[in-house]
Design a protein around this motif. Structure first.
Motif, PDB file in Angstrom:
ATOM      1  N   VAL A   1       2.255  40.119 -17.844  1.00 48.11           N
ATOM      2  CA  VAL A   1       2.845  39.570 -19.054  1.00 48.11           C
ATOM      3  C   VAL A   1       3.917  38.577 -18.626  1.00 48.11           C
ATOM      4  O   VAL A   1       4.603  38.769 -17.614  1.00 48.11           O
ATOM      5  CB  VAL A   1       3.447  40.670 -19.961  1.00 48.11           C
ATOM      6  N   TYR A   2       4.043  37.494 -19.367  1.00 50.73           N
ATOM      7  CA  TYR A   2       5.075  36.499 -19.062  1.00 50.73           C
ATOM      8  C   TYR A   2       5.478  35.789 -20.348  1.00 50.73           C
ATOM      9  O   TYR A   2       4.807  35.903 -21.378  1.00 50.73           O
ATOM     10  CB  TYR A   2       4.591  35.503 -18.005  1.00 50.73           C
ATOM     11  N   ILE A   3       6.588  35.076 -20.289  1.00 44.68           N
ATOM     12  CA  ILE A   3       7.120  34.392 -21.458  1.00 44.68           C
ATOM     13  C   ILE A   3       6.923  32.894 -21.302  1.00 44.68           C
ATOM     14  O   ILE A   3       7.083  32.346 -20.200  1.00 44.68           O
ATOM     15  CB  ILE A   3       8.604  34.744 -21.672  1.00 44.68           C
ATOM     16  N   SER A   4       6.559  32.232 -22.390  1.00 43.79           N
ATOM     17  CA  SER A   4       6.302  30.791 -22.366  1.00 43.79           C
ATOM     18  C   SER A   4       7.192  30.077 -23.364  1.00 43.79           C
ATOM     19  O   SER A   4       7.270  30.460 -24.535  1.00 43.79           O
ATOM     20  CB  SER A   4       4.833  30.500 -22.685  1.00 43.79           C
ATOM     21  N   PHE A   5       7.857  29.023 -22.885  1.00 43.55           N
ATOM     22  CA  PHE A   5       8.686  28.155 -23.719  1.00 43.55           C
ATOM     23  C   PHE A   5       7.927  26.861 -24.009  1.00 43.55           C
ATOM     24  O   PHE A   5       7.115  26.400 -23.190  1.00 43.55           O
ATOM     25  CB  PHE A   5       9.986  27.795 -22.995  1.00 43.55           C
ATOM     26  N   LEU A   6       8.219  26.240 -25.147  1.00 43.28           N
ATOM     27  CA  LEU A   6       7.597  24.970 -25.509  1.00 43.28           C
ATOM     28  C   LEU A   6       8.268  23.831 -24.744  1.00 43.28           C
ATOM     29  O   LEU A   6       9.491  23.739 -24.690  1.00 43.28           O
ATOM     30  CB  LEU A   6       7.724  24.718 -27.009  1.00 43.28           C
ATOM     31  N   GLN A   7       7.463  22.940 -24.178  1.00 45.15           N
ATOM     32  CA  GLN A   7       8.035  21.789 -23.479  1.00 45.15           C
ATOM     33  C   GLN A   7       8.830  20.897 -24.431  1.00 45.15           C
ATOM     34  O   GLN A   7       9.774  20.214 -24.006  1.00 45.15           O
ATOM     35  CB  GLN A   7       6.928  20.969 -22.808  1.00 45.15           C
ATOM     36  N   SER A   8       8.474  20.889 -25.702  1.00 45.67           N
ATOM     37  CA  SER A   8       9.192  20.062 -26.675  1.00 45.67           C
ATOM     38  C   SER A   8      10.588  20.599 -26.967  1.00 45.67           C
ATOM     39  O   SER A   8      11.436  19.880 -27.501  1.00 45.67           O
ATOM     40  CB  SER A   8       8.395  19.984 -27.983  1.00 45.67           C
ATOM     41  N   GLU A   9      10.855  21.868 -26.619  1.00 41.63           N
ATOM     42  CA  GLU A   9      12.148  22.489 -26.906  1.00 41.63           C
ATOM     43  C   GLU A   9      13.005  22.734 -25.670  1.00 41.63           C
ATOM     44  O   GLU A   9      14.236  22.784 -25.773  1.00 41.63           O
ATOM     45  CB  GLU A   9      11.945  23.837 -27.618  1.00 41.63           C
ATOM     46  N   VAL A  10      12.376  22.905 -24.516  1.00 34.71           N
ATOM     47  CA  VAL A  10      13.102  23.423 -23.349  1.00 34.71           C
ATOM     48  C   VAL A  10      12.749  22.621 -22.097  1.00 34.71           C
ATOM     49  O   VAL A  10      11.579  22.299 -21.856  1.00 34.71           O
ATOM     50  CB  VAL A  10      12.755  24.911 -23.120  1.00 34.71           C
TER      51      VAL A  10
ATOM     52  N   PRO B   1      12.029  22.152 -18.102  1.00 32.33           N
ATOM     53  CA  PRO B   1      11.241  23.034 -17.232  1.00 32.33           C
ATOM     54  C   PRO B   1      12.069  24.054 -16.452  1.00 32.33           C
ATOM     55  O   PRO B   1      11.597  25.154 -16.185  1.00 32.33           O
ATOM     56  CB  PRO B   1      10.535  22.057 -16.285  1.00 32.33           C
ATOM     57  N   ASP B   2      13.297  23.680 -16.055  1.00 30.97           N
ATOM     58  CA  ASP B   2      14.092  24.574 -15.212  1.00 30.97           C
ATOM     59  C   ASP B   2      15.098  25.407 -16.013  1.00 30.97           C
ATOM     60  O   ASP B   2      16.051  25.940 -15.460  1.00 30.97           O
ATOM     61  CB  ASP B   2      14.832  23.768 -14.143  1.00 30.97           C
ATOM     62  N   ASP B   3      14.863  25.555 -17.315  1.00 36.32           N
ATOM     63  CA  ASP B   3      15.796  26.299 -18.161  1.00 36.32           C
ATOM     64  C   ASP B   3      15.046  27.377 -18.935  1.00 36.32           C
ATOM     65  O   ASP B   3      13.849  27.237 -19.229  1.00 36.32           O
ATOM     66  CB  ASP B   3      16.502  25.340 -19.129  1.00 36.32           C
ATOM     67  N   HIS B   4      15.739  28.460 -19.263  1.00 38.41           N
ATOM     68  CA  HIS B   4      15.170  29.530 -20.099  1.00 38.41           C
ATOM     69  C   HIS B   4      16.265  30.008 -21.054  1.00 38.41           C
ATOM     70  O   HIS B   4      16.794  31.099 -20.912  1.00 38.41           O
ATOM     71  CB  HIS B   4      14.603  30.672 -19.253  1.00 38.41           C
ATOM     72  N   PRO B   5      16.586  29.191 -22.052  1.00 36.86           N
ATOM     73  CA  PRO B   5      17.746  29.443 -22.913  1.00 36.86           C
ATOM     74  C   PRO B   5      17.492  30.484 -23.999  1.00 36.86           C
ATOM     75  O   PRO B   5      16.367  30.933 -24.225  1.00 36.86           O
ATOM     76  CB  PRO B   5      18.007  28.070 -23.543  1.00 36.86           C
ATOM     77  N   PHE B   6      18.577  30.837 -24.673  1.00 36.77           N
ATOM     78  CA  PHE B   6      18.505  31.673 -25.873  1.00 36.77           C
ATOM     79  C   PHE B   6      17.892  30.893 -27.041  1.00 36.77           C
ATOM     80  O   PHE B   6      17.920  29.669 -27.073  1.00 36.77           O
ATOM     81  CB  PHE B   6      19.911  32.099 -26.303  1.00 36.77           C
ATOM     82  N   TYR B   7      17.373  31.650 -28.004  1.00 34.43           N
ATOM     83  CA  TYR B   7      17.115  31.200 -29.367  1.00 34.43           C
ATOM     84  C   TYR B   7      16.170  30.008 -29.447  1.00 34.43           C
ATOM     85  O   TYR B   7      16.522  28.917 -29.884  1.00 34.43           O
ATOM     86  CB  TYR B   7      18.438  30.914 -30.088  1.00 34.43           C
ATOM     87  N   ARG B   8      14.947  30.263 -29.019  1.00 34.29           N
ATOM     88  CA  ARG B   8      13.881  29.277 -29.064  1.00 34.29           C
ATOM     89  C   ARG B   8      12.595  29.957 -29.553  1.00 34.29           C
ATOM     90  O   ARG B   8      12.471  31.176 -29.576  1.00 34.29           O
ATOM     91  CB  ARG B   8      13.638  28.675 -27.681  1.00 34.29           C
ATOM     92  N   HIS B   9      11.623  29.136 -29.923  1.00 34.79           N
ATOM     93  CA  HIS B   9      10.295  29.662 -30.212  1.00 34.79           C
ATOM     94  C   HIS B   9       9.592  29.924 -28.882  1.00 34.79           C
ATOM     95  O   HIS B   9       9.433  29.003 -28.067  1.00 34.79           O
ATOM     96  CB  HIS B   9       9.485  28.654 -31.019  1.00 34.79           C
ATOM     97  N   VAL B  10       9.178  31.153 -28.651  1.00 35.57           N
ATOM     98  CA  VAL B  10       8.511  31.502 -27.405  1.00 35.57           C
ATOM     99  C   VAL B  10       7.259  32.327 -27.696  1.00 35.57           C
ATOM    100  O   VAL B  10       7.114  32.915 -28.771  1.00 35.57           O
ATOM    101  CB  VAL B  10       9.433  32.293 -26.448  1.00 35.57           C
ATOM    102  N   TYR B  11       6.361  32.331 -26.719  1.00 40.43           N
ATOM    103  CA  TYR B  11       5.187  33.189 -26.759  1.00 40.43           C
ATOM    104  C   TYR B  11       5.300  34.224 -25.637  1.00 40.43           C
ATOM    105  O   TYR B  11       5.766  33.903 -24.533  1.00 40.43           O
ATOM    106  CB  TYR B  11       3.904  32.390 -26.511  1.00 40.43           C
ATOM    107  N   LEU B  12       4.848  35.448 -25.896  1.00 40.86           N
ATOM    108  CA  LEU B  12       4.571  36.400 -24.830  1.00 40.86           C
ATOM    109  C   LEU B  12       3.076  36.353 -24.576  1.00 40.86           C
ATOM    110  O   LEU B  12       2.271  36.499 -25.502  1.00 40.86           O
ATOM    111  CB  LEU B  12       5.005  37.810 -25.213  1.00 40.86           C
ATOM    112  N   GLN B  13       2.706  36.139 -23.308  1.00 44.88           N
ATOM    113  CA  GLN B  13       1.300  35.994 -22.963  1.00 44.88           C
ATOM    114  C   GLN B  13       0.900  37.029 -21.914  1.00 44.88           C
ATOM    115  O   GLN B  13       1.734  37.494 -21.132  1.00 44.88           O
ATOM    116  CB  GLN B  13       1.020  34.594 -22.410  1.00 44.88           C
ATOM    117  N   VAL B  14      -0.384  37.371 -21.892  1.00 40.38           N
ATOM    118  CA  VAL B  14      -0.925  38.232 -20.846  1.00 40.38           C
ATOM    119  C   VAL B  14      -2.133  37.576 -20.214  1.00 40.38           C
ATOM    120  O   VAL B  14      -2.843  36.784 -20.851  1.00 40.38           O
ATOM    121  CB  VAL B  14      -1.324  39.641 -21.357  1.00 40.38           C
ATOM    122  N   MET B  15      -2.337  37.893 -18.957  1.00 42.72           N
ATOM    123  CA  MET B  15      -3.524  37.443 -18.233  1.00 42.72           C
ATOM    124  C   MET B  15      -3.885  38.504 -17.201  1.00 42.72           C
ATOM    125  O   MET B  15      -3.055  39.348 -16.833  1.00 42.72           O
ATOM    126  CB  MET B  15      -3.258  36.105 -17.549  1.00 42.72           C
ATOM    127  N   LEU B  16      -5.121  38.480 -16.738  1.00 45.63           N
ATOM    128  CA  LEU B  16      -5.533  39.383 -15.678  1.00 45.63           C
ATOM    129  C   LEU B  16      -4.745  39.063 -14.415  1.00 45.63           C
ATOM    130  O   LEU B  16      -4.384  37.911 -14.168  1.00 45.63           O
ATOM    131  CB  LEU B  16      -7.031  39.258 -15.428  1.00 45.63           C
TER     132      LEU B  16
END
Length: 512
Positions: A435-444, A446-461
């Motif tokens: 599982v990992y968290i994904s930020f939108l490039q339009s909001e964030v 690449p080298d930042d992971h800030p508070f209070y954004r639209h994010v997705y939690l994703q899973v992969m094999l």
């Protein structure tokens, strides 16, 4: 005479149902608007925090308003989000469910909605003048079952997706609806003689941070949520009106460890109560804390001495039951991310020579071994349960993606190839999933992971391949910074954020 009877019945229906305006779940009341016979209903399953709406009504179109509405009074900016699902085949193609924002509860009032139709059509519909016709913007997405309607100032954004896929958005701007509105879920059968039913899960009314909030200074509230991997239904188990970050599941499955107000807490899942974890003289703890595979030890990261360390993070080790931590990293800043399964190593991110790389060190301290040497930003490292690999995130491809290397640092290989900024891979205890968290490039950046954004939690094999979204979240920093899987790999704990104007539970620290 016929029209007079209809008018009388319509008024009777509206007044009668308005009398039901009692609180249900996070909503203030439920109402039939227009001519709806039989009367619509809402039931709330508190255990899984799921709503079931039943209702009739000829239509919501042009000057017609005949539907059942579950609503909440709200002002200002908000984000409304839910998974939506009709029950049964349905009698009329254009039956509708979704989110609606109305100026009032009378038929013909001004409104904006995000509507999913029985014919797979999805549209943003609106009426900006009382008793005027309805207009719509049709989404490119068909058959969506995740629906979000957001308001920022005068801008309404409908974002929809088929579960597992990213949002597609449409925007409409109007001042006519007003600031104080009724916002909620609706159902319309598209027939005055038919009743339809729908289920709404993962229902959230989020009040986002103000546009000009100051990061790491201005905080809004936090929800701890538990996501069921089988159903992907999430329920809020605890709320706090300031910042909670990084819920970390204990190996016995009984508790979550998280940080709040620079301290660590243990949240007992049986009693639903948090208790302060003793971290001795180390008081300025951040959200990088990890539990050893045997469940006995806790590695924590804490902002060090303000003079010696310039207030930058350093790593410590302590018993999971509490005690005086022992420092294990030598250079600040250092952020600990994982134990090796055999307990011999800790891996952490450290900034040296203006570059963030991944290192490992013994839990007893000593020599620190560098594992990544690329000039790009590397972070978020975690061992697989078999100890053979380390997953991490790196910006070396141009934006943040998930990578993998062997435990000795060799064979560094990119795993995700998305258009998002992917952070913090966490491997399930059974070794099958990430599982990992994904930020939108339009909001964030690449080298930042800030508070209070639209994010997705994703899973992969774990070996890579297709990724799917399992949660659509307003969060970011602190959402899943630490390993958050349950020991049986069936659930994930995470943090979402909202200004807690509408708490589900009594708040621990109620604002005055």
């Amino acid at each position: 005479m016929f029209y007079a009877v209809i008018a009388i019945l319509s008024v009777f229906s509206y007044n009668n149902v308005t009398a039901q305006a009692q609180s249900i779940g996070i909503f203030d009341g439920q109402t039939d608007i227009g001519y709806v016979i039989p009367q619509g209903t809402t039931t709330y399953n508190q255990q899984i925090q799921q709503y079931t709406l039943t209702g009739a009504g000829a239509n919501i179109w042009n000057k017609n308003d005949d539907f059942h509405f579950l609503w909440k009074k709200i002002k200002g900016d908000f984000i409304l989000r839910a998974n939506v699902q009709f029950i049964g085949k349905g009698a009329v193609d254009h039956r509708k469910i979704g989110w609606m924002v109305r100026s009032d509860l009378t038929p013909g009032s001004k409104y904006v909605d995000a509507a999913v139709h029985g014919v797979k059509l999805v549209s943003l519909q609106y009426r900006t003048k009382t008793d005027d016709s309805t207009y719509q913007i049709v989404s490119k997405v068909e058959d969506a079952n995740v629906v979000q309607l957001e308001r920022r100032g005068d801008v309404y954004t409908m974002s929809v997706a088929r579960k597992g896929e990213p949002f597609t958005s449409d925007i409409f701007t109007t001042k006519e609806i007003g600031d104080a509105v009724y916002a909620g879920l609706f159902i319309c059968s598209h027939s005055s003689t038919v009743t339809e039913k729908a289920i709404f899960s993962n229902v959230r009314i989020t009040v986002p941070a103000k546009v000009d909030f100051k990061p790491y200074s201005d905080y809004i509230g936090s929800n701890i949520e538990i996501l069921d991997m089988a159903t992907q239904n999430s329920r809020v188990i605890y709320q706090y009106d300031k910042s909670i970050q990084a819920p970390n599941w204990t190996r016995d499955g009984k508790a979550l460890i998280y940080n709040k107000d620079d301290l660590l807490y243990r949240y007992d899942l049986a009693t639903n109560k948090p208790t302060l974890l003793n971290t001795g003289d180390v008081k300025r703890n951040n959200n990088d804390h990890v539990i050893s595979f045997d469940g006995k030890m806790l590695a924590i990261s804490s902002f060090g001495d303000k003079i010696k360390e310039n207030g930058k993070s350093v790593g410590y080790v302590m018993p999971i039951t509490g005690g005086e931590p022992k420092r294990v990293t030598t250079v600040s800043p250092s952020y600990i991310h994982s134990w090796s399964p055999d307990g011999r190593w800790l891996i952490f991110t450290s900034q040296r020579n203006n570059n963030f790389d991944i290192y490992k060190v013994s839990p007893q301290g000593g020599k620190e071994i560098r594992l990544t040497t690329d000039t790009a930003y590397d972070d978020g490292s975690e061992y697989t349960p078999d100890g053979k690999y380390i997953y991490f995130n790196s910006v070396r491809s141009g934006h943040m993606q998930i990578w993998r290397m062997k435990a000795d640092g060799s064979e560094q290989t990119q795993v995700t190839h998305s258009d998002l900024n992917d952070w913090f891979p966490h491997i399930s205890p059974d070794g099958k999933w990430i599982v990992y968290i994904s930020f939108l490039q339009s909001e964030v950046k690449p080298d930042d992971h800030p508070f209070y954004r639209h994010v997705y939690l994703q899973v992969m094999l774990v070996n890579g391949g297709f990724s799917k979204i399992i949660a659509y979240v307003y969060g970011g920093q602190g959402t899943i910074n630490t390993p958050s899987w349950s020991p049986d790999s069936k659930h994930i704990a995470f943090v979402s954020n909202t200004d807690l104007m509408f708490p589900i539970f009594p708040l621990e620290n109620q604002k005055k």
